[in-house]
Motif scaffolding. Structure first.
Motif, short mmCIF file in Angstrom:
data_model
loop_
_atom_site.label_atom_id
_atom_site.label_comp_id
_atom_site.label_asym_id
_atom_site.label_seq_id
_atom_site.Cartn_x
_atom_site.Cartn_y
_atom_site.Cartn_z
N TYR A 1 8.07 -4.57 5.70
CA TYR A 1 7.01 -4.12 4.80
C TYR A 1 7.54 -3.60 3.48
CZ TYR A 1 4.49 -4.14 9.25
OH TYR A 1 3.96 -4.51 10.46
N GLN A 2 8.84 -3.44 3.35
CA GLN A 2 9.39 -2.78 2.16
C GLN A 2 9.06 -3.51 0.86
OE1 GLN A 2 13.50 -1.58 2.57
NE2 GLN A 2 13.11 -0.57 4.51
N ALA A 3 9.25 -4.83 0.84
CA ALA A 3 8.97 -5.59 -0.39
C ALA A 3 7.48 -5.54 -0.72
CB ALA A 3 9.44 -7.03 -0.24
N LEU A 4 6.63 -5.56 0.31
CA LEU A 4 5.18 -5.51 0.09
C LEU A 4 4.76 -4.17 -0.50
CD1 LEU A 4 4.01 -7.12 3.48
CD2 LEU A 4 4.19 -8.24 1.23
N LEU B 1 3.53 7.77 -0.82
CA LEU B 1 2.13 7.94 -0.43
C LEU B 1 1.64 6.72 0.36
CD1 LEU B 1 -0.53 9.48 -0.44
CD2 LEU B 1 -1.00 8.50 -2.69
N ILE B 2 2.02 5.52 -0.06
CA ILE B 2 1.61 4.31 0.66
C ILE B 2 2.15 4.35 2.09
CG2 ILE B 2 1.73 1.79 0.73
CD1 ILE B 2 2.14 1.90 -2.37
N TYR B 3 3.44 4.66 2.24
CA TYR B 3 4.01 4.75 3.58
C TYR B 3 3.33 5.82 4.42
CZ TYR B 3 7.90 1.55 2.62
OH TYR B 3 8.66 0.44 2.34
N ALA B 4 3.01 6.95 3.79
CA ALA B 4 2.35 8.05 4.52
C ALA B 4 0.98 7.63 5.03
CB ALA B 4 2.24 9.28 3.61
N ASP C 1 -3.22 -9.52 8.13
CA ASP C 1 -1.99 -9.93 7.45
C ASP C 1 -1.47 -8.72 6.65
OD1 ASP C 1 -0.05 -10.86 5.68
OD2 ASP C 1 -1.20 -12.61 5.07
N PRO C 2 -0.26 -8.23 6.97
CA PRO C 2 0.26 -7.05 6.25
C PRO C 2 0.26 -7.20 4.73
CG PRO C 2 1.60 -7.48 8.18
CD PRO C 2 0.64 -8.64 8.06
N ALA C 3 0.54 -8.40 4.23
CA ALA C 3 0.57 -8.58 2.77
C ALA C 3 -0.80 -8.32 2.16
CB ALA C 3 1.04 -10.00 2.43
N VAL C 4 -1.84 -8.84 2.79
CA VAL C 4 -3.21 -8.64 2.30
C VAL C 4 -3.61 -7.18 2.47
CG1 VAL C 4 -5.64 -9.23 2.70
CG2 VAL C 4 -3.89 -11.03 2.75
N ASN C 5 -3.33 -6.62 3.63
CA ASN C 5 -3.75 -5.25 3.92
C ASN C 5 -3.11 -4.24 2.99
OD1 ASN C 5 -4.01 -2.64 5.57
ND2 ASN C 5 -5.29 -4.10 6.69
N ILE C 6 -1.80 -4.38 2.78
CA ILE C 6 -1.10 -3.43 1.90
C ILE C 6 -1.57 -3.59 0.45
CG2 ILE C 6 1.16 -2.86 0.92
CD1 ILE C 6 2.33 -3.38 3.76
N ALA D 1 4.30 -1.14 -7.58
CA ALA D 1 4.54 -1.58 -8.95
C ALA D 1 3.25 -2.08 -9.61
CB ALA D 1 5.60 -2.69 -8.96
N ASP D 2 2.40 -2.75 -8.82
CA ASP D 2 1.16 -3.31 -9.36
C ASP D 2 0.12 -2.24 -9.68
OD1 ASP D 2 2.21 -5.85 -9.13
OD2 ASP D 2 1.14 -6.32 -7.27
N THR D 3 0.13 -1.14 -8.93
CA THR D 3 -0.93 -0.13 -9.05
C THR D 3 -0.48 1.22 -9.60
OG1 THR D 3 -0.54 0.64 -6.79
CG2 THR D 3 -2.18 -1.12 -7.08
#
Length: 197
Positions: free
Chosen positions: A42-45, A59-62, A111-116, A51-53
């Protein structure tokens, strides 16, 4: 001779203590990293979503840790799906707010990419709307309309901008849990002194 033995014993004792401290420190660090992971898949996602937001990675990991414990297929009793626990209705709302028209369905939230991507975008929208992390997290958990109602209630907010009291215990606990996790992620992985250990 007796003095040399005492000195040697003291030096050996200090060395043993120093080694024990290092072993304990290493064990504690390993324990903390396993309790607050950043799974490699999940690190790259997370980095891209941050970076995008502009939402802090810690905070995202939390939020992911608190919402799903990093289990991408989990679904709540309320129908929230995936790593960041997004409901289909919220998913549609994020897509409306961003104007993103990717051909996706709520099943894609597994899908983790979509969800994240969408979960981080939701955090970004809420942080912009409420301007403070606690209120944004309360909205992530309880909904924007509830938080806006609480901000108008003098028993919950003295200034109409920040919450002095969150009336739902689950949301109070959620905000604290995510903030505690964010601080831990920040300390473990992002603070310069800690990340070099």
């Amino acid at each position: 001779m007796k003095g040399k033995k005492i000195l040697l014993g003291t030096v050996v004792g200090i060395l043993v203590l120093a080694v024990a401290v290092q072993v304990l420190r290493f064990g504690y660090t390993q324990f903390m990293h396993s309790s607050y992971p950043r799974p490699e898949e999940y690190q790259a996602l997370v980095t891209q979503a941050s970076a995008d937001t502009g939402v802090n990675e810690a905070l995202i990991y939390a939020v992911i840790r608190t919402e799903s414990g990093f289990r991408p297929q989990v679904e709540s009793h309320a129908g929230a799906i995936g790593l960041m626990q997004i409901t289909p209705a919220t998913f549609d709302w994020i897509r409306f707010m961003t104007g993103w028209d990717e051909p996706l369905t709520s099943e894609d939230l597994n899908d983790p990419a979509v969800n994240i991507k969408y979960g981080t975008q939701l955090l970004s929208i809420l942080l912009t709307e409420f301007e403070t992390q606690d209120e944004a997290l309360a909205a992530y958990n309880a909904g924007r309309s509830r938080v806006n109602q609480w901000l108008k209630d003098p028993e919950c907010s003295k200034d109409g901008e920040t919450l002095s009291y969150i009336p739902i215990e689950e949301t109070r606990n959620y905000v604290k849990k995510v903030e505690d996790a964010r601080q831990t992620y920040q300390r473990l992985y992002y603070d310069t002194a800690s990340s070099q250990k």
